[in-house]
Design a protein around this motif. Structure first.
Motif, PDB file in Angstrom:
ATOM      1  N   THR A 147       0.837  -1.195   0.000  1.00  0.00           N
ATOM      2  CA  THR A 147       0.000   0.000   0.000  1.00  0.00           C
ATOM      3  C   THR A 147       0.873   1.246   0.000  1.00  0.00           C
ATOM      4  N   SER A 148       0.447   2.243  -0.742  1.00  0.00           N
ATOM      5  CA  SER A 148       1.193   3.506  -0.770  1.00  0.00           C
ATOM      6  C   SER A 148       0.630   4.492   0.247  1.00  0.00           C
ATOM      7  N   THR A 149      -0.554   4.195   0.739  1.00  0.00           N
ATOM      8  CA  THR A 149      -1.241   5.083   1.668  1.00  0.00           C
ATOM      9  C   THR A 149      -2.015   4.241   2.675  1.00  0.00           C
ATOM     10  N   GLU A 150      -2.381   4.852   3.781  1.00  0.00           N
ATOM     11  CA  GLU A 150      -3.247   4.132   4.709  1.00  0.00           C
ATOM     12  C   GLU A 150      -4.650   4.083   4.133  1.00  0.00           C
ATOM     13  N   GLY A 151      -5.439   3.150   4.594  1.00  0.00           N
ATOM     14  CA  GLY A 151      -6.797   3.032   4.103  1.00  0.00           C
ATOM     15  C   GLY A 151      -7.502   1.858   4.744  1.00  0.00           C
ATOM     16  N   TYR A 152      -8.582   1.419   4.085  1.00  0.00           N
ATOM     17  CA  TYR A 152      -9.319   0.260   4.548  1.00  0.00           C
ATOM     18  C   TYR A 152      -9.091  -0.896   3.577  1.00  0.00           C
ATOM     19  N   GLN A 153      -8.893  -2.049   4.138  1.00  0.00           N
ATOM     20  CA  GLN A 153      -8.586  -3.263   3.388  1.00  0.00           C
ATOM     21  C   GLN A 153      -9.732  -3.614   2.443  1.00  0.00           C
ATOM     22  N   GLY A 154      -9.401  -3.821   1.161  1.00  0.00           N
ATOM     23  CA  GLY A 154     -10.394  -4.285   0.210  1.00  0.00           C
ATOM     24  C   GLY A 154     -10.870  -5.681   0.600  1.00  0.00           C
ATOM     25  N   SER A 155     -12.092  -6.015   0.244  1.00  0.00           N
ATOM     26  CA  SER A 155     -12.696  -7.277   0.677  1.00  0.00           C
ATOM     27  C   SER A 155     -11.991  -8.507   0.128  1.00  0.00           C
ATOM     28  N   THR A 156     -11.228  -8.365  -0.936  1.00  0.00           N
ATOM     29  CA  THR A 156     -10.560  -9.519  -1.544  1.00  0.00           C
ATOM     30  C   THR A 156      -9.122  -9.681  -1.069  1.00  0.00           C
ATOM     31  N   PHE A 157      -8.733  -8.946  -0.037  1.00  0.00           N
ATOM     32  CA  PHE A 157      -7.349  -8.951   0.447  1.00  0.00           C
ATOM     33  C   PHE A 157      -7.223  -9.462   1.872  1.00  0.00           C
ATOM     34  N   ARG A 158      -6.024  -9.894   2.197  1.00  0.00           N
ATOM     35  CA  ARG A 158      -5.584 -10.124   3.567  1.00  0.00           C
ATOM     36  C   ARG A 158      -4.219  -9.451   3.688  1.00  0.00           C
ATOM     37  N   GLN A 159      -3.918  -8.980   4.880  1.00  0.00           N
ATOM     38  CA  GLN A 159      -2.619  -8.370   5.121  1.00  0.00           C
ATOM     39  C   GLN A 159      -1.604  -9.474   5.418  1.00  0.00           C
ATOM     40  N   LEU A 160      -0.371  -9.229   4.992  1.00  0.00           N
ATOM     41  CA  LEU A 160       0.706 -10.179   5.266  1.00  0.00           C
ATOM     42  C   LEU A 160       1.438  -9.729   6.532  1.00  0.00           C
ATOM     43  N   ASN A 161       1.616 -10.641   7.435  1.00  0.00           N
ATOM     44  CA  ASN A 161       2.379 -10.368   8.651  1.00  0.00           C
ATOM     45  C   ASN A 161       3.677 -11.160   8.545  1.00  0.00           C
ATOM     46  N   ILE A 162       4.730 -10.493   8.081  1.00  0.00           N
ATOM     47  CA  ILE A 162       6.017 -11.151   7.867  1.00  0.00           C
ATOM     48  C   ILE A 162       6.827 -11.076   9.157  1.00  0.00           C
ATOM     49  N   ASN A 163       7.344 -12.203   9.584  1.00  0.00           N
ATOM     50  CA  ASN A 163       8.138 -12.309  10.813  1.00  0.00           C
ATOM     51  C   ASN A 163       9.254 -11.267  10.801  1.00  0.00           C
ATOM     52  N   GLU A 164       9.425 -10.583  11.913  1.00  0.00           N
ATOM     53  CA  GLU A 164      10.418  -9.506  11.997  1.00  0.00           C
ATOM     54  C   GLU A 164      11.855  -9.995  11.845  1.00  0.00           C
ATOM     55  N   ASN A 165      12.093 -11.291  11.994  1.00  0.00           N
ATOM     56  CA  ASN A 165      13.443 -11.843  11.821  1.00  0.00           C
ATOM     57  C   ASN A 165      13.742 -12.219  10.371  1.00  0.00           C
ATOM     58  N   MET A 166      12.752 -12.017   9.507  1.00  0.00           N
ATOM     59  CA  MET A 166      12.919 -12.328   8.079  1.00  0.00           C
ATOM     60  C   MET A 166      12.968 -11.030   7.289  1.00  0.00           C
ATOM     61  N   ASN A 167      13.750 -11.013   6.238  1.00  0.00           N
ATOM     62  CA  ASN A 167      13.792  -9.868   5.338  1.00  0.00           C
ATOM     63  C   ASN A 167      12.516  -9.919   4.486  1.00  0.00           C
ATOM     64  N   GLU A 168      11.738  -8.847   4.525  1.00  0.00           N
ATOM     65  CA  GLU A 168      10.462  -8.811   3.805  1.00  0.00           C
ATOM     66  C   GLU A 168      10.636  -9.122   2.329  1.00  0.00           C
ATOM     67  N   LYS A 169      11.634  -8.512   1.706  1.00  0.00           N
ATOM     68  CA  LYS A 169      11.854  -8.716   0.269  1.00  0.00           C
ATOM     69  C   LYS A 169      12.171 -10.181  -0.039  1.00  0.00           C
ATOM     70  N   PHE A 170      12.900 -10.838   0.849  1.00  0.00           N
ATOM     71  CA  PHE A 170      13.231 -12.260   0.680  1.00  0.00           C
ATOM     72  C   PHE A 170      11.948 -13.090   0.671  1.00  0.00           C
ATOM     73  N   VAL A 171      11.075 -12.851   1.647  1.00  0.00           N
ATOM     74  CA  VAL A 171       9.809 -13.593   1.727  1.00  0.00           C
ATOM     75  C   VAL A 171       8.944 -13.297   0.507  1.00  0.00           C
ATOM     76  N   LEU A 172       8.914 -12.036   0.073  1.00  0.00           N
ATOM     77  CA  LEU A 172       8.109 -11.668  -1.096  1.00  0.00           C
ATOM     78  C   LEU A 172       8.620 -12.354  -2.360  1.00  0.00           C
ATOM     79  N   HIS A 173       9.929 -12.502  -2.499  1.00  0.00           N
ATOM     80  CA  HIS A 173      10.478 -13.222  -3.651  1.00  0.00           C
ATOM     81  C   HIS A 173      10.035 -14.678  -3.625  1.00  0.00           C
TER      82      HIS A 173
END
Length: 147
Positions: free
Chosen positions: A61-87
């Motif tokens: 997301t580029s801005t704050e807002g309300y989650q669209g109905s077809t989405f879930r937020q990803l909670n990536i473990n803080e000990n993992m590099n986000e970009k690594f998990v996304l790849h």
């Protein structure tokens, strides 16, 4: 994957005007509809499409807002590099798209998502892998431009 990344909904909020973070808005095809209630998403949050043809596609997301109905937020473990998990998620995107569940509206197969194997090298090695992937993509871009 379930050890390094979870799916969740934001906290419900009301009486605050924010953009509905729907797929068209996140893709830049819409200015976004402003609504006054929904599940809150902070700016720069990673979200994954869980319903529809493009299930498994990840957005930031580029801005704050309300989650669209077809989405879930990803909670990536803080000990993992986000970009690594996304790849890793992107590496399995085709499989996630081809193995949806449900007949009327296809949904992300959460069981398959949770079962994605994720190697967990030390953080510095995750960064080195990301740098190597980015260098490969940059080289492919140069090659593509020179065709």
């Amino acid at each position: 994957m379930q050890e390094v990344c979870g799916l969740f909904d934001g906290e419900r909020q009301e009486d605050r005007l924010l953009t509905n973070l729907a797929a068209k808005f996140l893709r830049g095809f819409s200015d976004g509809k402003v609504i006054k209630a929904g599940r809150y998403v902070p700016a720069n949050t990673y979200m994954i499409l869980v319903d529809g043809e493009n299930s498994g596609e990840v957005f930031q997301t580029s801005t704050e807002g309300y989650q669209g109905s077809t989405f879930r937020q990803l909670n990536i473990n803080e000990n993992m590099n986000e970009k690594f998990v996304l790849h890793i998620i992107n590496l399995h995107r085709k499989s996630l798209r081809e193995n949806k569940v449900g007949s009327a509206i296809p949904h992300l197969n959460k069981k398959l998502f949770k079962a994605i194997p994720v190697p967990i090298p030390p953080y510095a090695e995750q960064e080195r892998i990301i740098d190597a992937i980015n260098a490969a993509y940059a080289l492919l871009t140069v090659i593509e431009e020179n065709l």
